[in-house]
Design a protein around this motif. Structure first.
Motif, PDB file in Angstrom:
ATOM      1  N   ASN A  88      -3.337   6.892 -10.720  1.00  0.00           N
ATOM      2  CA  ASN A  88      -3.907   7.229  -9.419  1.00  0.00           C
ATOM      3  C   ASN A  88      -3.748   8.722  -9.174  1.00  0.00           C
ATOM      4  O   ASN A  88      -2.675   9.298  -9.418  1.00  0.00           O
ATOM      5  N   ILE A 148      -0.704   4.552  -0.926  1.00  0.00           N
ATOM      6  CA  ILE A 148      -1.550   5.728  -0.716  1.00  0.00           C
ATOM      7  C   ILE A 148      -2.390   5.505   0.540  1.00  0.00           C
ATOM      8  O   ILE A 148      -3.008   4.445   0.707  1.00  0.00           O
ATOM      9  N   LEU A 158      -9.956  10.861  -3.986  1.00  0.00           N
ATOM     10  CA  LEU A 158      -9.129   9.853  -4.640  1.00  0.00           C
ATOM     11  C   LEU A 158      -9.754   9.401  -5.954  1.00  0.00           C
ATOM     12  O   LEU A 158     -10.961   9.173  -6.030  1.00  0.00           O
ATOM     13  N   ARG A 159      -8.936   9.264  -6.960  1.00  0.00           N
ATOM     14  CA  ARG A 159      -9.320   8.629  -8.216  1.00  0.00           C
ATOM     15  C   ARG A 159      -8.375   7.440  -8.390  1.00  0.00           C
ATOM     16  O   ARG A 159      -7.213   7.610  -8.737  1.00  0.00           O
ATOM     17  N   GLN A 160      -8.883   6.274  -8.087  1.00  0.00           N
ATOM     18  CA  GLN A 160      -8.015   5.110  -7.959  1.00  0.00           C
ATOM     19  C   GLN A 160      -7.958   4.270  -9.229  1.00  0.00           C
ATOM     20  O   GLN A 160      -8.912   4.226 -10.006  1.00  0.00           O
ATOM     21  N   ASN A 161      -6.803   3.622  -9.399  1.00  0.00           N
ATOM     22  CA  ASN A 161      -6.584   2.807 -10.583  1.00  0.00           C
ATOM     23  C   ASN A 161      -5.474   1.809 -10.278  1.00  0.00           C
ATOM     24  O   ASN A 161      -4.590   2.085  -9.464  1.00  0.00           O
ATOM     25  N   ASN A 162      -5.492   0.644 -10.899  1.00  0.00           N
ATOM     26  CA  ASN A 162      -4.429  -0.330 -10.682  1.00  0.00           C
ATOM     27  C   ASN A 162      -3.112   0.082 -11.334  1.00  0.00           C
ATOM     28  O   ASN A 162      -2.061  -0.460 -11.004  1.00  0.00           O
ATOM     29  N   ARG A 217       0.839  -1.196   0.000  1.00  0.00           N
ATOM     30  CA  ARG A 217       0.000   0.000   0.000  1.00  0.00           C
ATOM     31  C   ARG A 217       0.878   1.253   0.000  1.00  0.00           C
ATOM     32  O   ARG A 217       1.764   1.397   0.833  1.00  0.00           O
ATOM     33  N   ARG A 248      -5.235   7.641   3.212  1.00  0.00           N
ATOM     34  CA  ARG A 248      -6.075   8.846   3.338  1.00  0.00           C
ATOM     35  C   ARG A 248      -6.955   8.727   4.569  1.00  0.00           C
ATOM     36  O   ARG A 248      -7.462   7.651   4.883  1.00  0.00           O
ATOM     37  N   GLY A 253       0.060   8.973  -8.347  1.00  0.00           N
ATOM     38  CA  GLY A 253       0.431   7.784  -7.598  1.00  0.00           C
ATOM     39  C   GLY A 253       1.911   7.477  -7.543  1.00  0.00           C
ATOM     40  O   GLY A 253       2.417   7.032  -6.512  1.00  0.00           O
ATOM     41  N   VAL A 257      -4.797  12.025  -6.414  1.00  0.00           N
ATOM     42  CA  VAL A 257      -5.354  12.586  -5.178  1.00  0.00           C
ATOM     43  C   VAL A 257      -5.485  14.081  -5.396  1.00  0.00           C
ATOM     44  O   VAL A 257      -4.519  14.746  -5.801  1.00  0.00           O
TER      45      VAL A 257
END
Length: 631
Positions: free
Chosen positions: A145, A68, A136-140, A66, A70, A241, A147
């Motif tokens: 990624n 990130i 957050l806009r999350q992505n693999n 991990r 928040r 990210g 913030v």
């Protein structure tokens, strides 16, 4: 400001530029970044009372780890709860673990080199945890990624939302925060995909391409594309990210942003003194982020300011100087003093230069600096008067008369004090109404009954509700002959749409005074004519927009509007005469030359969206629509 209004948010970014072990060895703590972030946010707590949030990114973490973290909170003790929650992860650790930054980074959250903090002042809507930044806009894929947190308000959310839809997106809600996040995220994705498509034919595998993206991502380019149609006031920060970061300021410089960096750390905040305190640096070492630019902090530690949108005329918010920012900033403190000093001549004329029977004071605490300026101005004026009187005594003055002249001093007292917040557990409105005047308490026994005039300086008067229902009533109990309320800000005539919760025309006492004057002078028909022009203006292109409400104010002199405001805000059942004196726009510019954004007072909005908002606000007033004039 005796009327409570919600306003701008606070922002803080910290980037540690050395390995974590460096800070442990030099400063004796493995949590150096968190300590600095906590101090930055604490010193900007004036900028948000509805919630707070923190996000961190760890550099160079391997897949499956991990990187990130928040945390957000919207409790009444938001900062306390935020950092108690963060630091709870380090309870019960052994001294060996706490003294090992690399172990902490591998095993504990919030131990990254990149930190983003936010203090929220919600101007509308709910105060749920979902409305707290950072988002957050999350992505693999690590470089997709995002913030984001900011101090902003956009006037054209509808337009930006529609553009997202045309791009094929399906936003989960129509709000400025979601729209901003998705807009920036879309062009970040596009830039990452462009690089991937560029390097793939060269024979690199996908893992190698990730590293190449870190090195070649054109942050300036994708920000230019993302922010191209933004209309409003904003300072927005983003973390990507893999470890790049940026802070963007609007092209008119409406919202504030300051930064400092050396070879150890880079810091960005909404207020200069927060950086000075947290990093222990001097005033001239902290720079102001240029309007229309982004401060870009790359993963490799390089830092630059890059143009994102063409600059327009600087219209930095003057309310920052009058009220919102903390007065510990050197320039702001001196400007607030100057605002008070520039009001002296008007006050002196109103009291007929009677220092003997006049008491000068201030309310609320944010007006204290302006009060100091007024004190100095009054002392200078009195000294000039004394010199004149002494000269009139001739070459051999009578000692007693000379002593009488020299003994006169301005009377500066603390008369009105905001008491602890009163709560009433009685449900009926009449009982609650009886409690309202007691929000403030007063110092008894100082005022000479029916002789003294009280001069009370406030930093601004928006609605005048607290002034009428509380302050004037409680001051009247002291039985002065006259009460003069002095506003260090000019008359607030127009709504804001760039981050401050002043959006409805009917709430402004200056506008209510204007409407009353129009009716009294047989000019009520101008309201309908202005309404028709505002309606017709709605579909015009930006270059044809005009603030139609300004013509209404042009019908009456400035002082006439002030007189009507005095009449409206005077409680009907008090004995003292009441006079309200306002700062002029010209004096505001003299006191605050670097922050010429005066649209609240002048109606000269710095962006087309602002003009649309003021016309829409007037239409809402005429149609009795109780809603904001912007999304």
């Amino acid at each position: 400001m005796s009327d409570q209004i919600k306003h701008e948010c606070g922002l803080a970014v910290v980037r540690l530029l050395k390995p974590l072990e460096f800070y442990k060895e030099k400063y004796g703590t493995s949590l150096y970044g968190l300590d600095k972030m906590q101090l930055l946010m604490q010193k900007q707590r004036n900028r948000g009372q509805d919630g707070a949030g923190l996000a961190t990114i760890k550099l160079d973490m391997g897949p499956g780890h991990r990187y990130i973290s928040r945390k957000r909170t919207n409790t009444s003790t938001y900062l306390k709860d935020l950092f108690e929650g963060v630091f709870s992860h380090f309870e019960d650790l052994s001294p060996e673990q706490m003294n090992n930054p690399e172990w902490l980074k591998r095993n504990k959250p919030y131990t990254g080199e990149l930190l983003l903090g936010h203090l929220r002042y919600g101007t509308h809507g709910d105060n749920s945890i979902e409305t707290c930044h950072p988002f957050l806009r999350q992505n693999n894929y690590i470089s997709r990624n995002l913030v984001v947190a900011g101090n902003f308000n956009l006037t054209n959310v509808e337009e930006l939302f529609d553009e997202l839809v045309t791009l094929g997106q399906y936003p989960k809600e129509k709000s400025d925060t979601v729209t901003v996040m998705e807009k920036i995220g879309h062009f970040l994705d596009d830039e990452v995909q462009r690089l991937h498509s560029w390097f793939k034919p060269e024979g690199y595998n996908n893992q190698e391409i990730n590293t190449l993206i870190y090195e070649h991502l054109d942050i300036q380019r994708f920000l230019q594309r993302a922010f191209r149609k933004f209309d409003g006031g904003y300072t927005m920060a983003g973390l990507i990210g893999h470890g790049d970061a940026f802070v963007v300021r609007d092209p008119a410089g409406i919202r504030p942003a300051y930064y400092y960096h050396d070879d150890e750390i880079a810091v960005v905040a909404s207020e200069r003194p927060a950086i000075q305190t947290a990093i222990d640096v001097q005033y001239d070492q902290v720079k102001e982020l240029k309007r229309g630019h982004a401060l870009i902090i790359r993963k490799n530690g390089t830092i630059s300011e890059e143009l994102i949108k063409d600059q327009v005329e600087k219209k930095a918010c003057s309310f920052e100087r009058i009220y919102f920012s903390r007065g510990t900033d050197r320039d702001i403190y001196l400007e607030r003093k100057k605002l008070g000093e520039l009001l002296c001549e008007k006050v002196l004329k109103e009291i007929n230069y009677d220092f003997k029977d006049t008491i000068f004071s201030f309310i609320p605490n944010t007006a204290e600096s302006a009060f100091f300026g007024m004190m100095h101005g009054m002392e200078d004026a009195l000294n000039s008067l004394k010199i004149k009187q002494i000269k009139e005594l001739g070459p051999t003055p009578n000692v007693q008369k000379l002593e009488e002249i020299l003994s006169v001093r301005p009377r500066f007292e603390k008369l009105a004090i905001k008491d602890a917040k009163l709560r009433t557990f009685i449900a009926d409105d009449n009982s609650r109404g009886l409690m309202v005047p007691h929000i403030y308490d007063v110092t008894y026994g100082i005022v000479q009954n029916d002789i003294d005039t009280i001069v009370l300086i406030d930093d601004s008067i928006v609605r005048g509700t607290t002034l009428k229902n509380s302050i004037l009533r409680i001051l009247a109990r002291l039985r002065p002959k006259k009460i003069i309320i002095v506003s260090s800000a000019p008359q607030i005539r127009y709504p804001d749409c760039y981050g401050i919760d002043m959006s409805k025309m009917k709430n402004f006492v200056a506008f209510r005074a204007l409407v009353a004057l129009l009716k009294e002078h047989g000019k009520e028909h101008l309201l309908e004519e202005t309404y028709q022009r505002c309606v017709a203006m709605a579909d015009l292109p930006d270059d044809q927009l005009k603030n139609e409400v300004q013509q209404l104010y042009d019908e009456f002199p400035y002082e006439m509007v002030s007189e009507k405001i005095s009449e409206i805000l005077t409680p009907p059942d008090i004995k003292p005469d009441v006079k309200i004196i306002y700062q002029t726009i010209e004096s505001l510019h003299e006191a605050c030359p670097g922050n010429s954004g005066d649209w609240y007072f002048s109606g000269n909005f710095p962006t087309p969206g602002g003009i649309r908002v003021v016309n829409k606000a007037f239409v809402n007033y005429m149609e009795n629509v109780d809603a904001r004039a912007y999304a």
